[in-house]
Design a protein around this motif. Structure first.
Motif, PDB file in Angstrom:
ATOM      1  N   GLY A 112       0.835  -1.200   0.000  1.00 55.73           N
ATOM      2  CA  GLY A 112       0.000   0.000   0.000  1.00 55.73           C
ATOM      3  C   GLY A 112       0.863   1.239   0.000  1.00 55.73           C
ATOM      4  O   GLY A 112       2.095   1.163   0.016  1.00 55.73           O
ATOM      5  N   GLN A 113       0.218   2.383  -0.024  1.00 54.39           N
ATOM      6  CA  GLN A 113       0.941   3.648  -0.038  1.00 54.39           C
ATOM      7  C   GLN A 113       0.495   4.525   1.128  1.00 54.39           C
ATOM      8  O   GLN A 113      -0.692   4.604   1.439  1.00 54.39           O
ATOM      9  CB  GLN A 113       0.686   4.389  -1.353  1.00 54.39           C
ATOM     10  N   SER A 114       1.467   5.136   1.784  1.00 53.92           N
ATOM     11  CA  SER A 114       1.186   6.129   2.813  1.00 53.92           C
ATOM     12  C   SER A 114       1.789   7.460   2.379  1.00 53.92           C
ATOM     13  O   SER A 114       2.411   7.551   1.315  1.00 53.92           O
ATOM     14  CB  SER A 114       1.780   5.712   4.159  1.00 53.92           C
ATOM     15  N   PHE A 115       1.629   8.470   3.217  1.00 52.98           N
ATOM     16  CA  PHE A 115       2.186   9.791   2.909  1.00 52.98           C
ATOM     17  C   PHE A 115       3.704   9.733   2.764  1.00 52.98           C
ATOM     18  O   PHE A 115       4.297  10.462   1.976  1.00 52.98           O
ATOM     19  CB  PHE A 115       1.800  10.775   4.024  1.00 52.98           C
ATOM     20  N   HIS A 116       4.342   8.817   3.527  1.00 49.13           N
ATOM     21  CA  HIS A 116       5.798   8.754   3.549  1.00 49.13           C
ATOM     22  C   HIS A 116       6.372   7.779   2.523  1.00 49.13           C
ATOM     23  O   HIS A 116       7.568   7.809   2.254  1.00 49.13           O
ATOM     24  CB  HIS A 116       6.280   8.364   4.943  1.00 49.13           C
ATOM     25  N   ASN A 119       4.006   0.922   2.099  1.00 44.23           N
ATOM     26  CA  ASN A 119       3.879   0.046   3.260  1.00 44.23           C
ATOM     27  C   ASN A 119       3.688  -1.376   2.751  1.00 44.23           C
ATOM     28  O   ASN A 119       2.808  -1.626   1.918  1.00 44.23           O
ATOM     29  CB  ASN A 119       2.677   0.426   4.132  1.00 44.23           C
ATOM     30  N   SER A 159      -0.247  -2.257  13.980  1.00 46.19           N
ATOM     31  CA  SER A 159      -0.140  -1.140  13.031  1.00 46.19           C
ATOM     32  C   SER A 159      -1.494  -0.559  12.645  1.00 46.19           C
ATOM     33  O   SER A 159      -1.564   0.414  11.897  1.00 46.19           O
ATOM     34  CB  SER A 159       0.556  -1.619  11.756  1.00 46.19           C
ATOM     35  N   GLU A 161      -3.614  -2.471  11.006  1.00 43.95           N
ATOM     36  CA  GLU A 161      -4.047  -3.299   9.883  1.00 43.95           C
ATOM     37  C   GLU A 161      -5.240  -4.152  10.305  1.00 43.95           C
ATOM     38  O   GLU A 161      -5.185  -4.903  11.272  1.00 43.95           O
ATOM     39  CB  GLU A 161      -2.900  -4.203   9.429  1.00 43.95           C
ATOM     40  N   LYS A 255      -8.474  -3.816   2.597  1.00 42.95           N
ATOM     41  CA  LYS A 255      -8.319  -4.605   3.826  1.00 42.95           C
ATOM     42  C   LYS A 255      -8.058  -6.069   3.476  1.00 42.95           C
ATOM     43  O   LYS A 255      -8.479  -6.558   2.429  1.00 42.95           O
ATOM     44  CB  LYS A 255      -9.569  -4.496   4.697  1.00 42.95           C
ATOM     45  N   VAL A 333       4.425  -5.351   9.160  1.00 45.20           N
ATOM     46  CA  VAL A 333       4.268  -4.204   8.270  1.00 45.20           C
ATOM     47  C   VAL A 333       5.611  -3.492   8.191  1.00 45.20           C
ATOM     48  O   VAL A 333       6.176  -3.096   9.216  1.00 45.20           O
ATOM     49  CB  VAL A 333       3.183  -3.237   8.773  1.00 45.20           C
ATOM     50  N   SER A 335       7.385  -0.223   6.696  1.00 47.85           N
ATOM     51  CA  SER A 335       7.190   1.101   6.113  1.00 47.85           C
ATOM     52  C   SER A 335       8.507   1.523   5.469  1.00 47.85           C
ATOM     53  O   SER A 335       9.509   1.721   6.152  1.00 47.85           O
ATOM     54  CB  SER A 335       6.769   2.106   7.186  1.00 47.85           C
ATOM     55  N   LYS A 337      11.421   3.516   3.362  1.00 46.18           N
ATOM     56  CA  LYS A 337      11.932   4.885   3.216  1.00 46.18           C
ATOM     57  C   LYS A 337      13.351   4.816   2.663  1.00 46.18           C
ATOM     58  O   LYS A 337      14.033   3.787   2.804  1.00 46.18           O
ATOM     59  CB  LYS A 337      11.947   5.598   4.575  1.00 46.18           C
TER      60      LYS A 337
END
Length: 346
Positions: A112-116, A119, A159, A161, A255, A333, A335, A337
Motif C-alpha cells: 500500500g501507499q502512505s504519505f511517507h 507500506n 499497526s 491493519e 483490507k 508491516v 514502512s 523509506k
C-alpha cells in the motif's frame, strides 16, 4: 580449524506416530561441521505451515516473470548483518520492491501507499517452513534494480491493519460424525487470531445463517458455534456468494479478507456458478479444508488453498487452524523509506 563437510540430509520413515497421529513422519538429519551435533527436523503430512500461503493466487498474467526473478537473483542483497540473501526473496513487480529474509523465505501479502512511502505487509517462514517473526536485521528490502531501502518494522496487528475472516462451517447431514470436532477446533481458532481481527461465522447446509449481521471481534464475541445442529444437504455456493458480495462493499477496500470453509465437499459442481463466484471473489483469499467426502471439483478454481484432510479430525483440523492463526499473528508491516546514509547504508 574445523573443516566443513557436506550437509547430510537423510530421509527416514519413522516407526512411531507423531503427536499421536498414525501416519509416518519423515526425519531429516542435518550436520554441517564435525563438532556440531546434528539438527533433527521431524516433518509429517500434517505439517500445515508448509502448505499455507497468505498470498492470493492471482491471474498468471500478473505473476512475476522469470526474467525479473533471474535479474533479482543476481543482485547483491544483504541484510543488516551483512548476510547475503540468495534465495527465499519475494518480488512485487507493481511497486518494484524486493524483500529478502536471510533466515528463510519472505512472502509479500500486500503493498500500500502512505504519505511517507510504500507500506508492505509480509509473512516470513524459517528454513523449516514455520511462520516466524524474524528480527529486523535479518531482513533486506531493495528495489528491483538493486537499490537498498530502509524501513521501520512492526507487527501487523499493532499497526492498525484490519483483518476480516469469514468462517463457513458445513453442518449438513454428511458432517454428522465430525461436527463436534469442527465446532471445538473452530472456537479455538478464533482465539488464536490477532487481537484486532474481525470475524463472521456462518453455518450452512442447503440454507445458511450467520451468527451476527456484521463482523465482530474474533476473540471476544460469542458466535454461538455450540448451537449449530446438523441438517440439510450441502450448498457451498449459496453461502459463498453473499459472503463475497459483502466483501465487495467499499468498506472492505484495501483490507485483508479471508474466507475459510470447513466442509466434506458434497455440493453441486456447476461451471456457471463457479464463474459467478469468481466474478465476485476479487482479492478475497479463500481457504478450503476438505474433510473426506467427494466432489472437491465444485470448488477447484475458486479457492486459493485447498487442503484435503487425513487422519483424526480434531487433531488434524486443530493443527491446520493453529498454523493459519500463526500465519496471521506473525505478519509484519514494513514502512519503506530511503536510507539516510546512501543507497547501501546499513
Amino acid at each position: 580449524m574445523n573443516k566443513l563437510k557436506p550437509v547430510a540430509a537423510i530421509g527416514l520413515m519413522a516407526a512411531l506416530p507423531l503427536n499421536g497421529i498414525a501416519d509416518d513422519p519423515v526425519i531429516q538429519i542435518t550436520s554441517q561441521t564435525h563438532n556440531t551435533a546434528p539438527q533433527i527436523t521431524v516433518r509429517s503430512q500434517y505439517d500445515f505451515d508448509r502448505k499455507i500461503s497468505l498470498k492470493l493466487q492471482t491471474n498468471p498474467a500478473f505473476d512475476v516473470s522469470n526474467v525479473l526473478i533471474n535479474a533479482v537473483s543476481k543482485l547483491a542483497l544483504y541484510d543488516a548483518n551483512g548476510v547475503r540473501v540468495t534465495s527465499g526473496f519475494d518480488v512485487d513487480p507493481n511497486s518494484n520492491l524486493v524483500i529478502g529474509f536471510s533466515g528463510g523465505m519472505s512472502e509479500i501479502i500486500k503493498v500500500g501507499q502512505s504519505f511517507h512511502g510504500p507500506n508492505i505487509i509480509a509473512s516470513f517462514k524459517d528454513r523449516n517452513g514455520n511462520f516466524v517473526s524474524p528480527p529486523k536485521d535479518a531482513l533486506a528490502v531493495y528495489t528491483t534494480d538493486g537499490k537498498k531501502l530502509c524501513f521501520t518494522y512492526e507487527d501487523a496487528a499493532l499497526s492498525g491493519e484490519r483483518m476480516h475472516f469469514a468462517l463457513l462451517l458445513d453442518r449438513s447431514w454428511s458432517m454428522q460424525s465430525n461436527i463436534d470436532d469442527v465446532k471445538d477446533t473452530a472456537k479455538q481458532f478464533l482465539g488464536l487470531l490477532p487481537q484486532s481481527a474481525m470475524c463472521a461465522v456462518a453455518n450452512f447446509g442447503h440454507d445458511w445463517e450467520f451468527s451476527h449481521d456484521d463482523y465482530q471481534s474474533c476473540r471476544t464475541t460469542d458466535f454461538r458455534i455450540d448451537d449449530i445442529k446438523v441438517s440439510g444437504a450441502t450448498d457451498i455456493h449459496a453461502v459463498l456468494k453473499p459472503t463475497y458480495e459483502n466483501f465487495k462493499r467499499p468498506y472492505f477496500n484495501g483490507k485483508q479478507k479471508a474466507v475459510i470453509i470447513i466442509t466434506d465437499g458434497y455440493t453441486l459442481d456447476d461451471g456457471k456458478l463457479k464463474r459467478e463466484l469468481l466474478s465476485l471473489k476479487g482479492d478475497t483469499l479463500t481457504f478450503v479444508y476438505f474433510i473426506g467426502g467427494s466432489g472437491r471439483n465444485a470448488l477447484e478454481g475458486v479457492t486459493d488453498h485447498f487442503i484435503t484432510h487425513k487422519g483424526d479430525v480434531k487433531q488434524a483440523l486443530g493443527g491446520y487452524f493453529a498454523a493459519l492463526g500463526t500465519a496471521y499473528r506473525t505478519q509484519k508491516v514494513l514502512s519503506i523509506k530511503p536510507c539516510a546514509g546512501g543507497d547501501h547504508a546499513k
